[in-house]
Structures are given as structure tokens and as C-alpha cells.
Design a protein around this motif. Structure first.
Motif, short mmCIF file in Angstrom:
data_model
loop_
_atom_site.label_atom_id
_atom_site.label_comp_id
_atom_site.label_asym_id
_atom_site.label_seq_id
_atom_site.Cartn_x
_atom_site.Cartn_y
_atom_site.Cartn_z
N THR A 1 43.40 53.71 -1.98
CA THR A 1 43.24 54.09 -0.58
C THR A 1 43.88 53.03 0.31
OG1 THR A 1 41.15 55.17 -1.11
CG2 THR A 1 41.54 54.63 1.21
N PRO A 2 44.70 53.44 1.29
CA PRO A 2 45.29 52.45 2.20
C PRO A 2 44.23 51.69 2.99
CG PRO A 2 46.41 54.56 2.39
CD PRO A 2 45.18 54.79 1.56
N LEU A 3 44.46 50.40 3.14
CA LEU A 3 43.61 49.53 3.96
C LEU A 3 44.49 48.83 4.98
CD1 LEU A 3 41.50 47.80 1.16
CD2 LEU A 3 40.82 49.71 2.63
N TYR A 4 43.91 48.54 6.15
CA TYR A 4 44.66 47.92 7.23
C TYR A 4 43.83 46.81 7.86
CZ TYR A 4 46.92 52.42 6.67
OH TYR A 4 47.53 53.52 6.14
N THR B 1 40.06 47.86 7.34
CA THR B 1 39.60 49.21 7.64
C THR B 1 40.48 50.23 6.92
OG1 THR B 1 39.20 50.83 9.41
CG2 THR B 1 40.99 49.26 9.76
N ARG B 2 39.91 51.41 6.69
CA ARG B 2 40.69 52.49 6.11
C ARG B 2 41.41 53.30 7.18
NH1 ARG B 2 36.38 51.68 3.24
NH2 ARG B 2 34.85 53.27 3.60
N ASP B 3 41.26 52.89 8.44
CA ASP B 3 41.82 53.64 9.57
C ASP B 3 42.83 52.77 10.32
OD1 ASP B 3 41.94 55.79 11.52
OD2 ASP B 3 40.77 54.46 12.82
N ARG B 4 44.10 53.16 10.28
CA ARG B 4 45.17 52.39 10.92
C ARG B 4 44.95 52.26 12.43
NH1 ARG B 4 50.15 50.71 9.33
NH2 ARG B 4 51.59 50.25 11.00
N THR B 5 44.43 53.30 13.06
CA THR B 5 44.17 53.26 14.51
C THR B 5 43.14 52.18 14.84
OG1 THR B 5 44.71 55.60 14.67
CG2 THR B 5 43.47 54.64 16.50
N THR B 6 42.13 52.04 14.00
CA THR B 6 41.12 50.99 14.21
C THR B 6 41.78 49.62 14.09
OG1 THR B 6 39.34 52.40 13.40
CG2 THR B 6 38.95 50.02 13.35
N ALA B 7 42.64 49.44 13.09
CA ALA B 7 43.34 48.16 12.93
C ALA B 7 44.19 47.86 14.16
CB ALA B 7 44.21 48.18 11.68
N ALA B 8 44.84 48.87 14.72
CA ALA B 8 45.69 48.67 15.91
C ALA B 8 44.88 48.14 17.09
CB ALA B 8 46.39 49.97 16.28
N VAL B 9 43.62 48.57 17.21
CA VAL B 9 42.76 48.08 18.30
C VAL B 9 42.61 46.56 18.21
CG1 VAL B 9 40.38 48.09 19.18
CG2 VAL B 9 41.52 50.25 18.58
N PHE B 10 42.50 46.03 17.00
CA PHE B 10 42.28 44.60 16.81
C PHE B 10 43.54 43.75 17.04
CE2 PHE B 10 38.53 46.38 14.91
CZ PHE B 10 37.54 45.49 15.31
N THR B 11 44.69 44.39 17.25
CA THR B 11 45.91 43.64 17.61
C THR B 11 45.95 43.36 19.10
OG1 THR B 11 47.31 45.57 18.08
CG2 THR B 11 47.22 44.79 15.76
N ASN B 12 45.06 43.97 19.87
CA ASN B 12 45.08 43.86 21.33
C ASN B 12 46.44 44.25 21.90
OD1 ASN B 12 42.41 42.99 21.39
ND2 ASN B 12 43.01 40.85 21.17
N ASP C 1 49.37 43.67 20.74
CA ASP C 1 50.45 42.72 20.45
C ASP C 1 50.05 41.91 19.22
OD1 ASP C 1 52.44 40.79 20.41
OD2 ASP C 1 51.91 39.90 22.34
N GLY C 2 50.50 42.35 18.06
CA GLY C 2 50.11 41.64 16.86
C GLY C 2 50.77 42.19 15.62
N VAL C 3 50.05 42.11 14.51
CA VAL C 3 50.53 42.55 13.21
C VAL C 3 49.44 43.39 12.56
CG1 VAL C 3 50.96 41.71 10.84
CG2 VAL C 3 52.08 40.62 12.75
N ILE C 4 49.87 44.44 11.86
CA ILE C 4 48.94 45.19 11.02
C ILE C 4 49.32 44.91 9.57
CG2 ILE C 4 48.14 47.46 10.29
CD1 ILE C 4 48.50 48.40 13.18
N LEU C 5 48.36 44.33 8.86
CA LEU C 5 48.55 44.09 7.42
C LEU C 5 48.15 45.36 6.69
CD1 LEU C 5 47.02 40.52 7.06
CD2 LEU C 5 49.44 41.15 7.02
N GLU C 6 48.86 45.66 5.60
CA GLU C 6 48.57 46.85 4.80
C GLU C 6 48.35 46.45 3.34
OE1 GLU C 6 51.89 49.47 5.35
OE2 GLU C 6 51.62 49.54 7.53
N TRP C 7 47.32 47.04 2.73
CA TRP C 7 47.01 46.84 1.32
C TRP C 7 46.42 48.14 0.80
CZ3 TRP C 7 48.89 43.29 -1.66
CH2 TRP C 7 48.37 43.11 -2.94
N ARG C 8 45.97 48.18 -0.42
CA ARG C 8 45.31 49.37 -0.99
C ARG C 8 44.12 48.94 -1.84
NH1 ARG C 8 47.86 54.22 -0.55
NH2 ARG C 8 49.95 54.14 0.33
#
Length: 177
Positions: free
Chosen positions: A61-64, A116-127, A129-136
Motif C-alpha cells: 500500500t502506498p504511504l506518504y 499516511t495512506r492518503d497523499r492529500t493528507t501528506a500534502a497538508v503537512f507540507t504547508n 511548500d515542501g516534499v512528499i516522501l513516498e514508500w509502501r
């Protein structure tokens, strides 16, 4: 520090993106170049640019994990310095319960990072301007110094997953809103 040629810049010439190669979780080069590169919001990649390709497992499962470039005081976030190279390192060394980590009781001392398993939630934590890390999800690679930590999943929650230890070689994607 190496460079990779990417898309064309605004003048039609090649756009060059720096790539940081690391030997440990301390990624700031001795000449301070990384800090200078990270100060201006558009100096370290455009929205959607892959800053570090990583070695992400194909199954699971993708994680962000969203990491903001700047701290509230306007300085570069140390976690961002690491994230551009695919590294998610915890702030502390305490083996906290998932509840203490998630509810922020002692999160700054935790030996785990939140995903998180939700990319949109991860995007919130970038404020914005940032980076989204991806793993599984799945077993950590041989020799990994991290593991998934048990947590609970609440409906409507952040779909949070905890990683205990330092995860390296995640895919790092620039996020600008």
C-alpha cells in the motif's frame, strides 16, 4: 553534489536540479550549499519534480509523508534537508506508544515518523511548500534500520502509519501549492 538535467527552464534552456548524495542522516554539506539552495521556494525543484528517485518497493500500500520546507520562524526545516534525499529521520530516541506519538504528548522525543495512506493528507503537512516522501507497506528491506510500528486506525483519521527508526531511500517529490 551532482546535478541532473530536467525540463526546460523559463528561458527555454535546460533546467538543472541538484541531487544530494548522502552517507548518513546528516546531509548538510560542509560548504553550506544545501542551505542556500533551500532558502528560495523555487530554487530546489518545481511542483511534481522527483528530487530523489529512491528505491521504493513495487508492491504494498502506498504511504506518504509530507515535510514542510520552512519552520514557523522562517528557517529551513531540518527534516526537509533530509527529505529531499529520501530520508525520514525521527526527532528523538524515545520508544513511545502510538497513542503518545499521535496525540503529540511527547512527539518531539519520539523515535518514529508519521506517514499516511492518503497523499492529500501528506500534502497538508507540507504547508504548501515542501516534499512528499513516498514508500509502501511490506517488510523492510534487508539491513533496514527501521520497522513499522503498530498503531490504530480510526474512521476519518489521518490513515496514519508509524515508522520506527530512520527510513532511507524513499522517493522524494517536490510539492508546491
Amino acid at each position: 553534489m551532482n546535478s541532473h538535467v530536467g525540463a526546460e527552464d523559463d528561458n527555454g534552456g535546460p533546467w538543472i536540479r541538484p541531487t544530494i548524495e548522502h552517507e548518513s542522516s546528516r546531509l548538510t554539506p560542509p560548504d553550506g550549499r544545501l542551505d542556500r539552495d533551500l532558502v528560495a521556494p523555487n530554487s530546489f525543484g518545481r511542483h511534481g519534480d522527483v528530487l530523489h528517485a529512491g528505491n521504493v518497493p513495487e508492491s504494498g500500500t502506498p504511504l506518504y509523508r509530507g515535510v514542510a520546507r520552512l519552520l514557523p520562524d522562517g528557517t529551513v526545516n531540518p527534516a526537509y534537508r533530509q527529505a529531499v534525499s529520501g530520508v525520514a529521520a525521527p526527532r528523538g530516541a524515545a520508544d513511545l506508544s502510538a497513542e503518545d506519538h499521535i496525540t503529540q504528548v511527547r512527539a518531539r522525543h519520539s523515535d518514529s515518523t508519521s506517514w499516511t495512506r492518503d497523499r492529500t493528507t501528506a500534502a497538508v503537512f507540507t504547508n504548501g511548500d515542501g516534499v512528499i516522501l513516498e514508500w509502501r507497506t511490506g517488510l523492510p528491506p534487508d539491513g533496514a534500520l527501521w520497522r513499522f510500528k503498530p498503531t490504530w486506525d480510526i474512521d476519518g483519521d489521518l490513515s496514519q502509519v508509524l515508522v520506527q527508526g530512520t527510513l532511507t531511500d524513499a522517493r522524494a517529490v517536490r510539492h508546491l501549492a
